[in-house]
Design a protein around this motif. Structure first.
Motif, mmCIF file in Angstrom:
data_model
loop_
_atom_site.group_PDB
_atom_site.id
_atom_site.type_symbol
_atom_site.label_atom_id
_atom_site.label_comp_id
_atom_site.label_asym_id
_atom_site.label_seq_id
_atom_site.Cartn_x
_atom_site.Cartn_y
_atom_site.Cartn_z
ATOM 1 N N ALA A 125 15.697 3.435 -9.694
ATOM 2 C CA ALA A 125 16.815 4.365 -9.898
ATOM 3 C C ALA A 125 16.323 5.727 -10.354
ATOM 4 C CB ALA A 125 17.795 3.790 -10.916
ATOM 5 N N ASP A 126 15.127 5.788 -10.923
ATOM 6 C CA ASP A 126 14.535 7.044 -11.388
ATOM 7 C C ASP A 126 13.688 7.657 -10.273
ATOM 8 O OD1 ASP A 126 13.552 9.183 -12.818
ATOM 9 O OD2 ASP A 126 12.196 7.983 -14.050
ATOM 10 N N ASP A 127 14.345 8.244 -9.297
ATOM 11 C CA ASP A 127 13.677 8.922 -8.187
ATOM 12 C C ASP A 127 12.703 7.999 -7.452
ATOM 13 O OD1 ASP A 127 13.305 11.119 -6.512
ATOM 14 O OD2 ASP A 127 11.663 11.937 -7.713
ATOM 15 N N LEU A 128 13.137 6.759 -7.237
ATOM 16 C CA LEU A 128 12.370 5.790 -6.442
ATOM 17 C C LEU A 128 10.929 5.657 -6.948
ATOM 18 C CD1 LEU A 128 13.531 6.840 -2.839
ATOM 19 C CD2 LEU A 128 14.542 5.088 -4.330
ATOM 20 N N ASP A 129 10.777 5.410 -8.230
ATOM 21 C CA ASP A 129 9.439 5.309 -8.816
ATOM 22 C C ASP A 129 8.852 3.933 -8.515
ATOM 23 O OD1 ASP A 129 7.110 5.515 -10.225
ATOM 24 O OD2 ASP A 129 8.028 6.131 -12.114
ATOM 25 N N ALA A 130 8.464 3.730 -7.267
ATOM 26 C CA ALA A 130 7.897 2.448 -6.855
ATOM 27 C C ALA A 130 6.612 2.098 -7.592
ATOM 28 C CB ALA A 130 7.680 2.436 -5.339
ATOM 29 N N ALA A 178 0.836 -1.208 0.000
ATOM 30 C CA ALA A 178 0.000 0.000 0.000
ATOM 31 C C ALA A 178 0.865 1.251 0.000
ATOM 32 C CB ALA A 178 -0.921 -0.010 1.228
ATOM 33 N N LEU A 179 1.970 1.223 0.715
ATOM 34 C CA LEU A 179 2.898 2.359 0.721
ATOM 35 C C LEU A 179 3.583 2.512 -0.635
ATOM 36 C CD1 LEU A 179 4.629 1.629 4.156
ATOM 37 C CD2 LEU A 179 2.770 3.249 3.744
ATOM 38 N N LEU A 180 4.008 1.387 -1.197
ATOM 39 C CA LEU A 180 4.742 1.410 -2.461
ATOM 40 C C LEU A 180 3.882 1.853 -3.643
ATOM 41 C CD1 LEU A 180 6.649 -1.948 -1.973
ATOM 42 C CD2 LEU A 180 7.732 0.305 -2.131
ATOM 43 N N ALA A 181 2.574 1.778 -3.491
ATOM 44 C CA ALA A 181 1.680 2.169 -4.586
ATOM 45 C C ALA A 181 1.668 3.675 -4.814
ATOM 46 C CB ALA A 181 0.263 1.671 -4.291
ATOM 47 N N HIS A 182 2.320 4.440 -3.950
ATOM 48 C CA HIS A 182 2.352 5.899 -4.073
ATOM 49 C C HIS A 182 3.801 6.369 -4.171
ATOM 50 C CE1 HIS A 182 -1.354 4.780 -1.979
ATOM 51 N NE2 HIS A 182 -1.905 5.775 -2.655
ATOM 52 N N HIS A 183 4.053 7.311 -5.057
ATOM 53 C CA HIS A 183 5.408 7.841 -5.167
ATOM 54 C C HIS A 183 5.794 8.503 -3.853
ATOM 55 C CE1 HIS A 183 8.823 10.304 -6.503
ATOM 56 N NE2 HIS A 183 8.944 9.391 -7.460
ATOM 57 N N TYR A 184 7.029 8.293 -3.442
ATOM 58 C CA TYR A 184 7.430 8.732 -2.100
ATOM 59 C C TYR A 184 7.291 10.237 -1.890
ATOM 60 C CZ TYR A 184 11.869 10.875 -3.529
ATOM 61 O OH TYR A 184 12.808 11.709 -4.089
ATOM 62 N N ARG A 185 7.404 11.032 -2.953
ATOM 63 C CA ARG A 185 7.299 12.494 -2.780
ATOM 64 C C ARG A 185 5.870 13.005 -2.807
ATOM 65 N NH1 ARG A 185 9.277 15.738 -6.620
ATOM 66 N NH2 ARG A 185 10.000 14.206 -8.150
ATOM 67 N N LEU A 233 12.086 -8.096 -16.412
ATOM 68 C CA LEU A 233 11.360 -7.527 -15.279
ATOM 69 C C LEU A 233 12.323 -6.978 -14.239
ATOM 70 C CD1 LEU A 233 8.910 -6.956 -13.484
ATOM 71 C CD2 LEU A 233 9.013 -9.338 -12.719
ATOM 72 N N VAL A 234 13.373 -7.719 -13.917
ATOM 73 C CA VAL A 234 14.354 -7.234 -12.945
ATOM 74 C C VAL A 234 14.949 -5.912 -13.421
ATOM 75 C CG1 VAL A 234 16.546 -7.712 -11.796
ATOM 76 C CG2 VAL A 234 14.864 -9.542 -12.084
ATOM 77 N N ASP A 235 15.254 -5.820 -14.716
ATOM 78 C CA ASP A 235 15.773 -4.563 -15.268
ATOM 79 C C ASP A 235 14.757 -3.431 -15.130
ATOM 80 O OD1 ASP A 235 18.238 -5.539 -15.972
ATOM 81 O OD2 ASP A 235 17.664 -6.030 -18.038
ATOM 82 N N GLU A 236 13.483 -3.742 -15.360
ATOM 83 C CA GLU A 236 12.443 -2.717 -15.229
ATOM 84 C C GLU A 236 12.333 -2.199 -13.796
ATOM 85 O OE1 GLU A 236 8.585 -2.887 -17.456
ATOM 86 O OE2 GLU A 236 9.222 -4.963 -17.789
ATOM 87 N N ILE A 237 12.381 -3.112 -12.842
ATOM 88 C CA ILE A 237 12.297 -2.688 -11.439
ATOM 89 C C ILE A 237 13.496 -1.811 -11.089
ATOM 90 C CG2 ILE A 237 12.247 -3.451 -9.036
ATOM 91 C CD1 ILE A 237 10.930 -6.047 -9.998
ATOM 92 N N ARG A 238 14.673 -2.248 -11.513
ATOM 93 C CA ARG A 238 15.877 -1.461 -11.236
ATOM 94 C C ARG A 238 15.798 -0.070 -11.856
ATOM 95 N NH1 ARG A 238 20.152 -6.482 -12.112
ATOM 96 N NH2 ARG A 238 20.752 -6.694 -9.900
#
Length: 409
Positions: free
Chosen positions: A364-369, A313-320, A355-360
């Motif tokens: 790496a792009d401003d923590l785009d969870a 639920a936390l990860l579904a929202h961008h941290y900023r 998929l692993v590359d996509e997650i990385r």
């Protein structure tokens, strides 16, 4: 003070990307390039009511920072404090008829339990303000003796005008600073201060309140900002990689802390990047202890909610981003967790290397969870539709989601 136990971080094939993150001080993206050991300081709780979803969202953001760095094969030196003596804590203890030290210990223990359940990686140094006092007193004396601080009726204040870089973290005008100072623990209206914004470094002992020997400062206790500075300088030194916390710490806490450090060392900057997480609301208002509109991690756990779903639920929202906690947010996270677990439970599936590359790339792009979650959703959808014969794929997805997102499947 001890932290909480660390969950194992699975090793992944290949190597992660360097983190590009939004820096509050410059107002734009900054690619971080730490040395072999990345250094991060995150401001901790004031333990009189822990841990609500706003706390969890903040620590989740900086847990992701650690995981991205670990995936680049760096070590991480993480320091977090506990503000275990402060006005709000003392006020809550009086209100509820509790000993303030017992209240702090109880809520800090609960915070540790919540962090463990959520698989947040612990700091190497978890330091309480009280245990840091022996190191704080000499810093206040140095600032006073250097003319960067002054006494007022027994209290000691920092002079913001002693730091030519003051204002470079928040970039607020004087009136905005004054209003936030009054709202967030300052005393801009106190007569006799050289500048209304000057923050307290050492509060002389007040009747009925705890105090400690401050050597030449007299009996008292430290101000809020100097606590974090003393701990960070002791364990990380100047110029560490990330100073983190919620967006409500930009001013005055991080602004003042940076100025204290600049005046103490003659060096700049205190931190290479200032990174701030957004606020979480409930019923249209920011979650706040003073308002009482809180959703606690411990309450959800007692109700049987899987901590992995809370984390999703936390990860579904961008941290900023500022966002609102609702029943739907949790329901969607529970459903996503079910889909993902079903997908990795099968013996084979679509290749997961991309998929692993996509997650990385997303992290790496401003923590785009949210983008990382969407990538896993696509793999899980394909897997649950029955496509793929790679026997190693489900295991790789499970390890990647654990290592990079902190979610155990």
């Amino acid at each position: 003070m001890h932290a909480w136990p660390a969950s194992e971080v699975p090793a992944l094939p290949g190597k992660g990307r360097d983190l590009r993150i939004h820096d509050t001080a410059t107002g734009g993206p900054l690619t971080l390039d730490p040395g072999p050991v990345a250094r991060i300081y995150v401001c901790g709780i004031t333990p009189y009511d822990a841990t609500h979803m706003g706390h969890a969202a903040t620590y989740n953001a900086f847990d992701l920072v650690q995981r991205v760095w670990l995936d680049t094969k760096r070590q991480v030196h993480y320091v977090q404090n506990v503000t275990d003596v402060d006005d709000p804590l003392l006020e809550r203890a009086i209100r509820d008829g509790h000993d303030w030290t017992a209240l702090a210990e109880r809520e800090t223990a609960l915070f540790r339990e919540d962090m463990t359940a959520l698989r947040m990686l612990p700091p190497q140094h978890y330091i309480g303000a009280v245990e840091a006092i022996p190191g704080i007193v000499p810093l206040v004396e140095r600032l006073r003796d250097a003319g960067a601080a002054y006494e007022l009726e027994g209290d000691v204040y920092f002079s913001v005008e002693s730091d030519p870089h003051f204002g470079e973290v928040s970039h607020l005008d004087a009136e905005a600073m004054r209003l936030l100072s009054a709202e967030r623990g300052g005393d801009p209206e106190r007569p006799g201060k050289k500048n209304p914004l000057d923050p307290m470094l050492w509060m002389a002992a007040r009747e009925g309140e705890p105090s400690w020997d401050g050597a030449s400062l007299g009996q008292g206790r430290p101000g809020w900002h100097i606590e974090c500075v003393a701990i960070a300088l002791d364990h990380l030194g100047m110029g560490f990689d990330v100073q983190g916390g919620g967006s409500d710490l930009v001013f005055p806490h991080h602004e003042m802390g940076a100025s204290h450090a600049h005046a103490l060392t003659g060096e700049h900057p205190f931190a290479k990047a200032y990174v701030h997480a957004g606020m979480v609301a409930l019923d249209g208002e920011k979650m706040s202890k003073s308002k009482g509109n809180l959703v606690f991690v411990s309450t959800l756990r007692r109700e049987g909610v899987d901590p992995a779903a809370i984390r999703l639920a936390l990860l579904a929202h961008h941290y900023r981003a500022d966002w609102e906690w609702t029943d739907d947010v949790l329901r969607e996270a529970v459903e996503r967790l079910g889909r993902w677990r079903a997908a990795v439970s099968r013996p084979d599936g679509p290749s997961a290397d991309a998929l692993v590359d996509e997650i990385r790339e997303a992290l790496a792009d401003d923590l785009d969870a949210p983008a990382a979650l969407a990538a896993v959703d696509r793999w899980a959808e394909s897997q649950n539709a029955g496509g793929g014969t790679d026997e190693g794929a489900p295991g790789l997805v499970s390890r990647a989601v654990d290592a990079l997102l902190g979610v155990a499947l």
